[in-house]
Design an enzyme around this catalytic site. Structure first.
Site, short mmCIF file in Angstrom:
data_model
loop_
_atom_site.label_atom_id
_atom_site.label_comp_id
_atom_site.label_asym_id
_atom_site.label_seq_id
_atom_site.Cartn_x
_atom_site.Cartn_y
_atom_site.Cartn_z
N GLY A 289 -6.26 10.09 2.09
CA GLY A 289 -5.87 11.49 3.60
C GLY A 289 -5.57 10.68 4.74
CB ALA A 290 -5.76 6.97 4.63
N GLY A 291 -2.62 8.21 4.62
CA GLY A 291 -1.33 8.13 5.34
C GLY A 291 -0.79 6.41 4.24
CG LEU A 292 -3.34 4.51 3.84
CD1 LEU A 292 -4.18 3.46 3.51
CD2 LEU A 292 -2.48 2.59 4.13
CE LYS B 85 2.77 6.94 2.43
NZ LYS B 85 2.42 7.33 3.51
N GLY C 55 -2.58 6.79 -1.28
CA GLY C 55 -3.04 6.72 -2.86
C GLY C 55 -3.50 7.71 -4.09
N GLY C 56 -3.08 9.07 -3.58
CA GLY C 56 -3.29 9.86 -4.93
C GLY C 56 -2.19 9.65 -5.66
CB SER C 57 1.84 9.66 -4.10
OG SER C 57 1.38 10.90 -3.20
CB SER C 58 -0.41 5.38 -5.53
OG SER C 58 0.00 3.55 -6.09
CG ASP D 297 3.97 10.25 -1.02
OD1 ASP D 297 3.86 10.64 -2.49
OD2 ASP D 297 3.41 9.62 -0.23
#
Length: 267
Positions: free
Chosen positions: A92-95, A8, A97-100, A132
């Site tokens: 840890g990139a603000g994207l 995201k 990914g882990g939440s997704s 998120d």
């Protein structure tokens, strides 16, 4: 079952209040991005987890896919599984990914075992996994408030736009990002502003104010996006990915060779 957890970006992010529980209230717009991990879930005799691609550190108990599995299995009976995650989205990139990955684990288990639940029923589980996380239960743009977990759909899309996401591997912890922010009322009505075309002039990310002075390379990369013709460019979340939105395809400059770059058309 094979799923493709997507990234995201945040278009607009305003930190509006420090909460008593230690979190912050914010206002932001989440947009799905077709940069994906690959998640495979198969029935097994006992639970196991494996990964490939980018290295995932930490104990299994802290892994969001495992935590999603445990949360759902505490309330619903289904067989053990093997989860394999091929990690592509930088961490840890603000994207997100882990939440997704966590949200898609919930969705995958629901579909694989035909659990008597809806996507909406999964939202309380997602909320326990990350602020998120619930956004990734539906593949559409959403306005987020509260901790980012109070979501409502917005009639906005990046369809037809060419996106460029650039991760320069600059490490910014969440604590560091929030330490430099002073919560204030959002300067714009983001829900209305996102429906207009002048994002560059009206929409911003509060984290840039404190992070860019400490990491000038990020400010330079944002400016470079505009020099390349972006209609809008910003940092996603608390960083450090910088993204640009373009009306047509561009070729990444040679100077970005040392960075992680994803680009593609939103369909």
């Amino acid at each position: 079952m094979v799923l493709f957890p997507h990234a995201k970006i945040n278009i607009g992010l305003y930190i509006t209040k420090k909460r008593k529980d230690g979190f912050h209230d914010l206002e932001t717009c989440f947009f799905p991005v077709p940069w994906t991990d690959v998640l495979e879930i198969t029935p097994a005799d006992e639970f196991s987890f494996s990964s490939s691609g980018l290295e995932i550190s930490g104990a299994i108990e802290n892994n969001l896919c495992y935590r999603a599995y445990e949360l759902l299995r505490n309330d619903h009976a289904f067989p053990p599984v093997h989860i394999h995650l091929h990690k592509i989205i930088p961490m840890g990139a603000g994207l997100g990914g882990g939440s997704s990955d966590a949200a898609f684990t919930l969705l995958g288990l629901l579909d694989l075992f035909q659990l008597p639940l809806t996507n909406e029923d999964l939202q309380p589980y997602a909320a326990k996994l990350g602020s998120d996380c619930a956004f990734f239960l539906s593949n559409q743009a959403a306005f987020g408030k509260g901790k980012g977990d109070q979501l409502s759909p917005i009639d906005a899309s990046l369809k037809g736009k060419f996106l460029v996401l650039l991760y320069p591997a600059v490490g910014i912890s969440t604590a560091e990002a929030y330490a430099g922010v002073t919560p204030v009322k959002a300067p714009v009505d983001l829900r209305k502003a996102i429906l207009k075309s002048d994002w560059k002039e009206t929409i911003s990310n509060d984290f840039e104010k404190s992070i860019f002075p400490n990491y000038p390379v990020l400010a330079s990369l944002k400016e470079e996006m505009y020099n390349l013709g972006a209609s809008y460019a910003a940092m996603s979340g608390s960083g450090s990915t910088i993204f640009g939105i373009f009306d047509k395809k561009i070729d990444p400059p040679a100077g970005w060779a040392d960075y992680t770059v994803w680009s593609g058309l939103v369909e």
